[in-house]
Design an enzyme around this catalytic site. Sequence first.
Site, PDB file in Angstrom:
ATOM      1  N   CYS A  29       0.841  -1.207   0.000  1.00 12.77           N
ATOM      2  CA  CYS A  29       0.000   0.000   0.000  1.00 12.77           C
ATOM      3  C   CYS A  29       0.878   1.260   0.000  1.00 12.77           C
ATOM      4  CB  CYS A  29      -0.902  -0.054   1.233  1.00 12.77           C
ATOM      5  SG  CYS A  29      -1.735   1.479   1.637  1.00 12.77           S
TER       6      CYS A  29
ATOM      7  N   CYS B 224       0.163   3.729   2.774  1.00 14.75           N
ATOM      8  CA  CYS B 224       0.634   3.160   4.048  1.00 14.75           C
ATOM      9  C   CYS B 224       2.131   3.415   4.224  1.00 14.75           C
ATOM     10  CB  CYS B 224       0.381   1.648   4.102  1.00 14.75           C
ATOM     11  SG  CYS B 224      -1.349   1.162   4.024  1.00 14.75           S
TER      12      CYS B 224
END
Length: 122
Positions: free
Chosen positions: A30, A33
């Site tokens: 991600c 993230c």
Amino acid sequence: MATVELTKDNFDEVVTGGGIVLVDFWAAWCGPCRMFAPVFERVSERHEDVVFGKVDTEAQPELAGAFQISSIPTLMVVRDKVVLYSQPGALPEQALEELVTKARELDMDEVRRQLAEQGSRA
């Protein structure tokens, strides 16, 4: 305080231990993230009294499922066993600092009273 890896084996113990716990649900693939991770780490170093935990949703699908995590990163704030905040999206550093401050300033007796009122109405 450095961040703590949260797993199905230690999650309940860490999160229900009292005090303030910030949980970052994330995954290595991600992009947002990965951008949020250093922000989360820096803020964790300024708040020794707060637990900053990370749940790798790929390695811990049971935890992600239990909290119905459908978007990552998702940040959750728990204080004294009460979930105060749970929202997807990476926060800028200042916003994360403000979230920690607000969680610290809450009157938890008042929060529990309000939750009890809501529960009795349901």
